[in-house]
Design a protein around this motif. Structure first.
Motif, PDB file in Angstrom:
ATOM      1  N   ASP B  27      61.302  89.368  34.791  1.00  0.00           N
ATOM      2  CA  ASP B  27      62.426  89.341  35.739  1.00  0.00           C
ATOM      3  C   ASP B  27      62.553  90.656  36.503  1.00  0.00           C
ATOM      4  O   ASP B  27      62.738  90.677  37.717  1.00  0.00           O
ATOM      5  N   LEU B  92      61.893  81.168  34.378  1.00  0.00           N
ATOM      6  CA  LEU B  92      62.175  82.131  35.450  1.00  0.00           C
ATOM      7  C   LEU B  92      61.954  81.500  36.823  1.00  0.00           C
ATOM      8  O   LEU B  92      62.771  81.666  37.737  1.00  0.00           O
ATOM      9  N   ARG B  95      64.726  79.279  37.743  1.00  0.00           N
ATOM     10  CA  ARG B  95      65.904  80.050  38.160  1.00  0.00           C
ATOM     11  C   ARG B  95      65.728  80.632  39.556  1.00  0.00           C
ATOM     12  O   ARG B  95      66.648  80.622  40.370  1.00  0.00           O
ATOM     13  N   LEU B  96      64.533  81.127  39.844  1.00  0.00           N
ATOM     14  CA  LEU B  96      64.299  81.690  41.182  1.00  0.00           C
ATOM     15  C   LEU B  96      64.476  80.605  42.243  1.00  0.00           C
ATOM     16  O   LEU B  96      64.997  80.857  43.327  1.00  0.00           O
ATOM     17  N   THR B  98      66.473  77.932  41.919  1.00  0.00           N
ATOM     18  CA  THR B  98      67.919  77.677  42.004  1.00  0.00           C
ATOM     19  C   THR B  98      68.613  78.746  42.857  1.00  0.00           C
ATOM     20  O   THR B  98      69.492  78.436  43.671  1.00  0.00           O
ATOM     21  N   GLN B  99      68.217  79.999  42.666  1.00  0.00           N
ATOM     22  CA  GLN B  99      68.823  81.077  43.453  1.00  0.00           C
ATOM     23  C   GLN B  99      68.624  80.850  44.950  1.00  0.00           C
ATOM     24  O   GLN B  99      69.519  81.131  45.755  1.00  0.00           O
TER      25      GLN B  99
END
Lengths: 236, 236
Positions: B27, B92, B95-96, B98-99
């Motif tokens: 991250d 990860l 999540r990236l 989703t961001q």
């Protein structure tokens, strides 16, 4: 446009949203926040002028931002040292410490003695979640911050200040006024009592989320991660 | 001082060391790498000039750097779109993604059509761990990169180039020469064949570790995370 401030309660809610719906890890947010703090210090005073930076880290996320900032300061050419007396067992903090040890950044135990040798101090003790009580060993540290002639950059809040009502009337933080303040994401209501250079860093929120929480994204320049925001430009 | 290059093998060993002994999370490293890529693009061409950036992401860490860069580009005022056809299950990457969705960054499925609408393309398909084989669906994507008139910034390596021996003699990447290249941590041997503007980003290694792996930390300015390094300043 005058920037609106973010209350302690809203800041906590935003943090929770970023790490749930927003899918951010604490690693990511702390890396960006700490980098912006280090870049803020570089804007205030480059390493050729103030090489020795003492970073005071509290036990929570504000302290974590300080640990990240110390690492970046090292890469920028400063000679940082770190005071981190209340180390949590959270694995991220252990890793941030190891990252500093790899760079041979010294950890000091006597803050007041270390402050005498410093050219600049970073106050990363308490942030927006400060509860109002300064627990040991921080009273003497904050008293030193209040009395030192060394310039101080405070991260998100001057430690011991109430996030909404500003400077404490009494106690170790009485009379504490840092040289500069870098607000993370948005200024907190305490900036009303702050006199000094003011910056905003931690560039990870879009306009839509800012609007939801009732604050404003400042006018960052280009790809920069920190921007000076004079207090005349904050809606108090 | 001419910068030494970092072979694919050494880059992989360094990555492994940073995430074991160095105690970095993926991250953290990806956030800093991706931020430096976005800042590199801003240096090359600000959003007022090239608002629509198409980010092509491969299945590995190079693609992850692209996802992070796309998010920062959005904050910088660009209107990025992302091509990310081979999505891994690594949390990860989820999540990236989703961001980016939170920022309403569109994901596109037809790269060649999207390239026609783009003002700049970011090639984050393959990095230093590229094995030499361009698997589906990337042959046509790389053929588009090789033929497009849209400027391209390649991340760490022009995709399909061999890290040590440079441009492929044949295949979809034949004749592919991106406009600019941002090497992460250090230039790779392939820069010998590159003609264009060259940068180094990913400022997370100290001199001691650089020396151990036989490369040099470039002369970053102040607190900046990316620096232009003309190829005359690289030891080839």
């Amino acid at each position: 446009m005058a920037l609106r401030t973010l209350t302690a309660k809203s800041a906590a809610a935003l943090d929770a949203e970023l790490m749930s719906t927003g899918a951010f890890s604490l690693d990511q947010l702390m890396e960006l926040a700490g980098l912006s703090v280090a870049q803020c210090l570089h804007t205030l005073s480059p390493p050729a002028k103030t090489p020795r930076v003492l970073v005071a880290c509290g036990p929570g996320n504000n302290g974590g931002d300080g640990l990240v900032a110390a690492r970046h300061l090292c890469h920028f050419g400063y000679r940082p040292s770190v005071y981190f007396p209340k180390q949590t067992k959270h694995e991220l903090y252990a890793r941030l410490r190891t990252q500093l040890e790899q760079l041979k950044v010294p950890f000091v135990t006597d803050f007041t003695a270390a402050a005498k040798e410093a050219d600049y101090i970073l106050d990363a003790i308490f942030g927006f979640s400060f509860s109002g009580e300064v627990r040991e060993p921080f009273p003497s540290v904050i008293a030193t911050l209040a009395s030192t002639k060394v310039p101080v950059l405070a991260v998100d809040a001057p430690s011991s200040w109430n996030i909404e009502s500003g400077p404490p009337g009494d106690g170790p933080g009485k009379g504490y006024m840092p040289t500069a303040l870098v607000s993370l994401t948005a200024p907190k209501p305490l900036v009303k009592w702050f006199r000094g250079r003011h910056f905003v860093g931690g560039r990870f929120v879009g306009r839509e989320v800012a609007e939801k929480y009732g604050f404003d994204v400042p006018a960052y320049k280009g790809g920069e991660q920190v921007v000076e925001v004079p207090l005349d430009d904050v809606k108090l």
